[in-house]
Scaffold this active site. Structure first.
Site, PDB file in Angstrom:
ATOM      1  N   GLY A   1       1.431  -1.537 -14.997  1.00 54.34           N
ATOM      2  CA  GLY A   1       1.725  -0.306 -14.260  1.00 54.34           C
ATOM      3  C   GLY A   1       3.068  -0.453 -13.567  1.00 54.34           C
ATOM      4  O   GLY A   1       4.083   0.120 -13.968  1.00 54.34           O
ATOM      5  N   ARG A   2       3.062  -1.308 -12.546  1.00 57.19           N
ATOM      6  CA  ARG A   2       4.255  -1.495 -11.712  1.00 57.19           C
ATOM      7  C   ARG A   2       5.512  -1.819 -12.527  1.00 57.19           C
ATOM      8  O   ARG A   2       6.567  -1.232 -12.299  1.00 57.19           O
ATOM      9  CB  ARG A   2       3.987  -2.640 -10.726  1.00 57.19           C
TER      10      ARG A   2
ATOM     11  N   TYR B   1       1.013  -3.215   2.927  1.00 60.79           N
ATOM     12  CA  TYR B   1       1.182  -4.572   2.390  1.00 60.79           C
ATOM     13  C   TYR B   1       2.391  -5.287   2.987  1.00 60.79           C
ATOM     14  O   TYR B   1       2.833  -6.290   2.428  1.00 60.79           O
ATOM     15  CB  TYR B   1       1.385  -4.536   0.868  1.00 60.79           C
TER      16      TYR B   1
ATOM     17  N   CYS C   1       2.440   9.849  13.517  1.00 58.65           N
ATOM     18  CA  CYS C   1       2.098   9.314  14.840  1.00 58.65           C
ATOM     19  C   CYS C   1       1.333   8.004  14.745  1.00 58.65           C
ATOM     20  O   CYS C   1       0.144   7.936  15.074  1.00 58.65           O
ATOM     21  CB  CYS C   1       1.299  10.347  15.603  1.00 58.65           C
TER      22      CYS C   1
HETATM   23  N1  LLP Z   1      -5.289  -3.161 -14.678  1.00 62.43           N
HETATM   24  C1  LLP Z   1      -6.160  -3.185 -13.667  1.00 62.43           C
HETATM   25  C2  LLP Z   1      -7.572  -3.393 -13.963  1.00 62.43           C
HETATM   26  C3  LLP Z   1      -5.720  -3.015 -12.335  1.00 62.43           C
HETATM   27  O1  LLP Z   1      -6.585  -3.072 -11.338  1.00 62.43           O
HETATM   28  C4  LLP Z   1      -4.334  -2.828 -12.081  1.00 62.43           C
HETATM   29  C5  LLP Z   1      -3.836  -2.623 -10.723  1.00 62.43           C
HETATM   30  C6  LLP Z   1      -3.453  -2.781 -13.188  1.00 62.43           C
HETATM   31  C7  LLP Z   1      -3.963  -2.965 -14.472  1.00 62.43           C
HETATM   32  C8  LLP Z   1      -1.984  -2.557 -13.029  1.00 62.43           C
HETATM   33  O2  LLP Z   1      -1.382  -3.589 -12.333  1.00 62.43           O
HETATM   34  P1  LLP Z   1       0.204  -3.639 -12.187  1.00 62.43           P
HETATM   35  O3  LLP Z   1       0.778  -3.916 -13.536  1.00 62.43           O
HETATM   36  O4  LLP Z   1       0.653  -2.318 -11.676  1.00 62.43           O
HETATM   37  O5  LLP Z   1       0.430  -4.728 -11.229  1.00 62.43           O
HETATM   38  N2  LLP Z   1      -1.173  -0.430  -4.615  1.00 62.43           N
HETATM   39  C9  LLP Z   1      -0.757  -1.798  -4.804  1.00 62.43           C
HETATM   40  C10 LLP Z   1      -1.072  -2.295  -6.179  1.00 62.43           C
HETATM   41  C11 LLP Z   1      -2.519  -2.127  -6.560  1.00 62.43           C
HETATM   42  C12 LLP Z   1      -2.841  -2.620  -7.953  1.00 62.43           C
HETATM   43  C13 LLP Z   1      -4.224  -2.242  -8.350  1.00 62.43           C
HETATM   44  N3  LLP Z   1      -4.592  -2.589  -9.694  1.00 62.43           N
HETATM   45  C14 LLP Z   1       0.718  -1.922  -4.464  1.00 62.43           C
HETATM   46  O6  LLP Z   1       1.354  -0.930  -4.127  1.00 62.43           O
HETATM   47  O7  LLP Z   1       1.264  -3.031  -4.489  1.00 62.43           O
END
Ligand code: LLP
Length: 413
Positions: free
Chosen positions: A276-277, A317, A343
């Site tokens: 994702g990220r 975070y 606020c």
């Molecule tokens: N697959 C599963 C099962 C997940 O739980 C996640 C992310 C991903 C893939 C994707 O991970 P990535 O490639 O994006 O790291 N809100 C947090 C990040 C939460 C991630 C949750 N799960 C932040 O802003 O750092």
């Protein structure tokens, strides 16, 4: 920092002046580079080469329809965690046969919607979930493909809240118990037990914990195959980090994929990943305008029109996001907290940050905000959610209009 560049002291994204977008679309506004999203997606896809694979973009990172459509058009699969995300992917033209459904708490209605859509597989996280998928598939007279998401008990060495691969975390099935659970799953007539999945955390800074997890998963695949399970695919989840600071050194996408390829070579496995990220973070900025400057005691504050409801990562975070002025000047620097109008003392975008001097009316870009930025935004303090825009082929367009006050009350009596 790609895809941003100063051209004659004016910050641009792929050649488009960001201040033009801010003045037309208003602030706060998220802006995404289509080219950067595609570049990151293709880095995954190309690096797998002839290894059979599917890159399932984790929709939760940024789920705007235009982003999903862009990725669907490039051939991406999708990792969803709710029926809402499924609905979005289908609307955007995503191929159901390339969708995996992750998550620890899928409801019956959500499982049923995914069966109806004909998704590729469920990443199941518990025995009762397997029972539910089996019974709903039975009711439809079909077989549902499942992978068990195993918890490999690996320390992802990332922020506590986004670390998922230890037994103390709610995710997955203890890899030590997995074979027993696979045996139970095999007895369920409406399940095709063909995969193993894992995801150990997010914002991973090196490949070491991934290698550990992958080795444990591959070991499990071998043991399962020895017991005549027809394991055809492995899903290694997402998690690759991005450089939030210029000095951060994170493995390139190709390096991570290289490690995965090496570990699965010649095993007759289809490999899936769920990034994702690393696909959208670097593609997005949050544009905000300076409202005020003020000093309390020795401390200086820059108060901007974006807040924790727009980007909660710093508050939640302690995340760092670079902040760049849209126009470079030579009036010296300042140290300040960059804060929003909400606020709460926790409402900050940056603390004790050295910035170029900025003044009311100036525009700023909060960088590397494409992932978990808009997606985690809210209406806290009755603030309409920001607009979203996309830069593509030398031009830009709004891909989500700013919410109105009417939108804030939609559905209320
Ligand atoms: N697959 C599963 C099962 C997940 O739980 C996640 C992310 C991903 C893939 C994707 O991970 P990535 O490639 O994006 O790291 N809100 C947090 C990040 C939460 C991630 C949750 N799960 C932040 O802003 O750092």
């Amino acid at each position: 920092m790609r895809p941003l560049a100063y051209e004659e002291h004016v910050l641009t994204m792929d050649g488009v002046e960001l201040s033009r977008i801010a003045s037309k679309a208003g602030t706060p506004c998220y802006v995404y580079s289509a080219a950067e999203i595609l570049k990151n997606y293709r880095a995954y896809d190309d690096s797998f080469g002839d290894q059979p694979h599917t890159v399932c973009y984790a929709v939760k990172a940024a789920s705007n329809l235009s982003i999903l459509r862009l990725l669907a058009g490039a051939g991406a699969g999708f990792d969803i965690v709710s029926a809402g995300e499924l609905f979005r992917v289908l609307k955007a033209g995503g191929d159901p046969a390339k969708i995996v459904f992750s998550g620890v708490g899928k409801s019956g209605a959500e499982v049923d919607a995914a069966l109806e859509a004909g998704i590729f597989a469920f990443n199941c996280e518990s025995e009762p979930e397997l029972a539910l998928v089996d019974s709903l598939a039975h009711r439809r007279g079909i077989k549902a493909r499942v992978a068990l998401r195993v918890n490999p008990d690996v320390d992802a060495a990332t922020h506590d809240y986004i670390s998922t691969g230890r037994l103390a975390h709610k995710f997955g099935i203890d890899i030590g118990d997995a074979e027993t659970v696979y045996e139970c799953a095999r007895r369920r007539e409406n399940l095709l037990v063909e995969g193993v999945s894992c995801h150990i955390g997010s914002q991973l800074l090196n490949t070491k914990p991934v290698v550990e997890a992958v080795d444990r998963v591959v070991g499990l695949v071998q043991r399962l195959r020895a017991k005549e399970f027809e394991i055809r695919h492995v899903d290694f989840g997402g998690g690759l980090g991005v450089a939030y600071k210029p000095e951060d050194s994170i493995p390139a996408i190709g390096e991570l994929v290289g490690v995965l390829r090496q570990r699965v070579a010649n095993r007759g496995l289809h490999v899936m990943v769920e990034p994702g990220r690393s696909i959208v973070a670097s593609a997005g900025v949050l544009l905000t305008r300076v409202l005020y400057r003020k000093k309390t005691g020795a401390k200086e504050f820059v108060i901007v029109d974006a807040a924790m409801n727009d980007l909660i990562r710093p508050a939640l975070y302690s995340a760092h996001h670079e902040i760049l002025p849209l126009r470079q000047t030579s009036v010296g620097t300042m140290r300040a907290d960059v804060v929003g109008p909400v606020c709460e003392t926790g409402d900050f975008l940056a603390r004790n940050r050295d910035l170029p001097q900025v003044f009311p009316g100036d525009l700023l870009a909060v960088c590397t905000a494409g992932a978990y930025g808009f997606a985690q935004s809210s209406n806290y303090n009755a603030r309409p959610r920001a607009a979203e825009a996309m830069v593509e082929d030398g031009t830009w367009r709004v891909i989500r209009r700013r919410e109105s006050y009417e939108d804030l009350m939609r559905g209320e009596e």
